[in-house]
Design an enzyme around this catalytic site. Structure first.
Site, PDB file in Angstrom:
ATOM      1  N   LEU A 198      -1.385  -1.164  -4.203  1.00  0.00           N
ATOM      2  CA  LEU A 198      -2.636   0.037  -3.964  1.00  0.00           C
ATOM      3  C   LEU A 198      -2.277   1.295  -3.743  1.00  0.00           C
ATOM      4  O   LEU A 198      -1.264   1.760  -3.130  1.00  0.00           O
ATOM      5  CB  LEU A 198      -3.341  -0.604  -2.463  1.00  0.00           C
ATOM      6  CG  LEU A 198      -3.576  -2.047  -2.334  1.00  0.00           C
ATOM      7  CD1 LEU A 198      -4.078  -2.151  -0.809  1.00  0.00           C
ATOM      8  CD2 LEU A 198      -4.558  -2.515  -3.477  1.00  0.00           C
ATOM      9  N   GLY A 240       3.983  -0.170  -1.111  1.00  0.00           N
ATOM     10  CA  GLY A 240       4.026  -0.754  -2.462  1.00  0.00           C
ATOM     11  C   GLY A 240       5.313  -0.460  -2.938  1.00  0.00           C
ATOM     12  O   GLY A 240       5.777  -1.482  -4.081  1.00  0.00           O
ATOM     13  N   TYR A 259       0.968  -1.056  -0.010  1.00  0.00           N
ATOM     14  CA  TYR A 259      -0.025   0.085  -0.075  1.00  0.00           C
ATOM     15  C   TYR A 259       0.785   1.187   0.130  1.00  0.00           C
ATOM     16  O   TYR A 259       1.726   1.358   0.887  1.00  0.00           O
ATOM     17  CB  TYR A 259      -0.947  -0.073   1.186  1.00  0.00           C
ATOM     18  CG  TYR A 259      -2.052   1.075   1.329  1.00  0.00           C
ATOM     19  CD1 TYR A 259      -2.364   1.973   0.263  1.00  0.00           C
ATOM     20  CD2 TYR A 259      -2.768   1.020   2.256  1.00  0.00           C
ATOM     21  CE1 TYR A 259      -3.390   2.805   0.309  1.00  0.00           C
ATOM     22  CE2 TYR A 259      -4.026   1.935   2.565  1.00  0.00           C
ATOM     23  CZ  TYR A 259      -4.177   2.809   1.297  1.00  0.00           C
ATOM     24  OH  TYR A 259      -5.255   3.900   1.469  1.00  0.00           O
ATOM     25  N   CYS A 260       0.839   2.196  -0.859  1.00  0.00           N
ATOM     26  CA  CYS A 260       1.152   3.263  -1.040  1.00  0.00           C
ATOM     27  C   CYS A 260       2.858   3.120  -1.171  1.00  0.00           C
ATOM     28  O   CYS A 260       3.318   2.415  -1.925  1.00  0.00           O
ATOM     29  CB  CYS A 260       0.981   4.474   0.248  1.00  0.00           C
ATOM     30  SG  CYS A 260       1.437   6.165   0.020  1.00  0.00           S
ATOM     31  N   VAL A 261       3.548   3.881  -0.193  1.00  0.00           N
ATOM     32  CA  VAL A 261       5.189   3.824  -0.178  1.00  0.00           C
ATOM     33  C   VAL A 261       5.294   2.320   0.222  1.00  0.00           C
ATOM     34  O   VAL A 261       6.481   1.977  -0.168  1.00  0.00           O
ATOM     35  CB  VAL A 261       5.862   4.625   0.813  1.00  0.00           C
ATOM     36  CG1 VAL A 261       5.339   4.347   2.136  1.00  0.00           C
ATOM     37  CG2 VAL A 261       7.250   4.895   0.407  1.00  0.00           C
TER      38      VAL A 261
END
Length: 578
Positions: free
Chosen positions: A342, A318, A314-316
């Site tokens: 994500l 990811g 998710y976000c960073v």
């Protein structure tokens, strides 16, 4: 008035107390210097061409003369067409008196005319380089949001009525809250966005049952208890961002992505990053990959008995996952069977307004601040994120809390948003420079763990989720990055933004999502051909996982394998507040 002055004195005392006896740099001093320098460059470009400057002044003055003539008609009872109309979604001017009163209508239109004129001055300063113009546009927007007439008692009809009706009691309550929020920020204002007294992590937030099955200095690994007799054979490892806490994916039972996954028969493991302090100053990106993701992967394999694992970033988190996949590919290893990203960026060409804060001078200033303590304070990133949507996340709370004197409503999402984490100096510096400043990962120049990274070497199936209104990882940016992977990619666009678009339980039937062909070319072309579907993207993702592996095995109980339980979920690291 006496009580207002008394509370004002307390607010001033809360500001001065941490500064007694030792010099302290004013919060935001570096940012203010950059604002002045950037807007000065805009002014220089205009002043270099006197004829253009004169034309701009004429447009500014002409608009005001037209507005004044229309306002005189309205004051005399006649109708007059507006010079400037607010966006229908602009909640600042929803009070009817902004339209019915000629005076407040004039104030509103004068503000809109002036702020839009200032924005045009930046847009038309074509001689500026793109980054400087981007910064100038952002700064002008922030200044315009700050000086809106809705933010001041004498120019806001709703605040005037409330102040008169309560004989100023609202301002007394507001000043009291201001003093409390300055004290909570140790001398700097920490605007409360929600009533935090209603939330406790582990009691009514992050309550999905599970165990901590591993802990090192960097993270705790959570394994969640199954709710089905049989579970999917291949487990799922979630890599959340380290710039905020993992429980955004496990807010309340009805909103929890993690609980929904468990109920769908998935074995879920989740990393919970440490909230770092000075001891962690030298933790590098390599450390987060080796001692974080790869260590968690090894433990998940040993507990589950599965050689391969599906990963979700998710976000960073990811971005870290993508770097880990490229590192493993460079070594010829493929322990991850698939990757789900994500709202993740791997190409930072179109990284949105966060790029305003990243250039060589600003990064050096951040690194100098981090060198003093070994980390970046959580409030710094929280303030940056709030500024991206200041008309939603800053000024409404200033008005509500300090001018109306009303405590904000309890809201789990905003409690999580205020539950900030620090960032270790070495890791954050690498991230700012390697991703935002130089875009090394996308350009094939990044080296991690002694390996040069190539995302084309990542051939595992990828599920890429972007959100349509994302202000942190714009959909256009995620779409461009999705084309860098070497394997099949399913690109899905969800409605809403960076958080609400991801945390969207199917039962609520909110928003929508779009599916289409593999990402190629321009995002706008893909979106024009995509199929819109109602509701959450979660079932689409679960179907994508099932298509890759639908085999089942008896449910795995946390703590019964080779790693005994150390604690109940959500663990201890997530409860550390700054």
């Amino acid at each position: 008035m006496a009580r207002l002055f008394e509370e004002g004195g307390r607010a001033l005392s809360a500001y001065l107390r941490p500064r007694e006896g030792a010099p302290r740099k004013a919060a935001g001093a570096d940012e203010i210097v950059d604002v002045v320098r950037t807007l000065g460059q805009v002014a220089e470009r205009w002043m270099a061409n006197p004829s253009r400057t004169l034309e701009a002044q004429r447009a500014f003055t002409g608009g005001f003369l037209e507005l004044w003539a229309g306002s005189l008609k309205r004051f005399s009872g006649e109708d007059a067409p507006p010079v400037a109309v607010p966006d229908p979604r602009d909640a600042r001017f929803k009070d009817p008196e902004w339209t019915t009163s000629p005076f407040f209508d004039f104030v509103k239109q004068a503000y809109l005319h002036a702020s839009r004129w200032a924005e045009r001055m930046v847009d038309e300063a074509q001689e500026l380089d793109p980054h400087t113009r981007h910064k100038a546009s952002f700064y002008v927007r922030q200044i315009a949001n700050a000086v809106a007439p809705s933010n001041f008692v004498p120019t806001n009809p709703e605040l005037i009525r409330e102040t008169l009706a309560s004989k100023g009691e609202n301002l007394v309550r507001g000043m009291r809250m201001l003093a409390e929020d300055i004290a909570a920020g140790n001398g700097d204002l920490r605007i409360r966005q929600t009533d935090g007294s209603n939330f406790v992590v582990g009691k009514n937030l992050a309550t999905t049952p599970g165990k901590v099955v591993f802990r090192n200095e960097l993270f705790e690994l959570l394994q969640y208890a199954p709710t089905t007799e049989m579970v999917r054979t291949r487990p799922v490892l979630i890599v959340p961002p380290w710039i905020n806490k993992f429980y955004i994916l496990d807010l309340t039972p009805e909103k929890s992505f993690i609980k929904w996954c468990v109920d769908q028969g998935l074995t879920i493991f989740c990393i919970s990053w440490v909230n770092p302090d000075a001891r962690h100053a030298q933790l590098s990106f390599d450390d987060y990959m080796r001692d974080g993701v790869l260590t968690a992967l090894k433990i998940v394999q040993e507990i589950s008995g599965s050689e391969t694992v599906d990963a979700v970033g998710y976000c960073v988190g990811g971005t870290l996952l993508a770097i880990t996949l490229a590192y493993l590919a460079a070594k010829g290893e493929a322990p991850f069977a698939s990757a789900t990203f994500l709202t993740t960026q791997v190409d930072f060409t179109h990284a949105g307004d966060l790029k305003v804060f990243v250039d060589e001078e600003q990064v050096k200033a951040v690194e100098a601040r981090m060198a003093e303590s070994g980390y970046l304070e959580g409030a710094s990133m929280a303030n940056a994120f709030n500024m991206l949507r200041s008309n939603d996340l800053i000024w409404p709370y200033v008005v509500n809390n300090y001018l109306k004197g009303k405590a904000p409503f309890p809201f789990d999402l905003l409690y999580w948003n205020s539950d900030a984490t620090r960032m270790p100096a070495a890791n954050h510096s690498f991230y700012l420079r390697g991703c935002y400043l130089n875009n090394d990962l996308a350009k094939g120049r990044m080296t991690v763990g002694g390996e040069r990274l190539d995302l084309k070497a990542v051939t595992v199936p990828v599920y890429e989720l972007a959100t349509r209104e994302d202000h942190i990882a714009p959909a256009r940016s995620a779409f461009l990055g999705a084309q860098l992977f070497g394997g099949p990619v399913r690109f899905v666009l969800a409605g809403s933004g960076h958080i609400a678009g991801v945390v969207n339980p199917p039962a609520k039937m909110k928003y929508q999502h779009w599916v289409g062909d593999e990402p190629a070319g321009a995002f706008e072309d893909w979106f024009a051909e995509a199929e819109e579907k109602p509701g959450s993207w979660w079932p689409d993702w679960r179907g994508w996982l099932a298509a890759a592996d639908a085999t089942a095995t008896p449910a795995r109980t946390p703590g019964e394998g080779p790693y005994p339980a150390l604690d109940d979920a959500p663990g201890t690291y997530v409860k550390v507040r700054v």
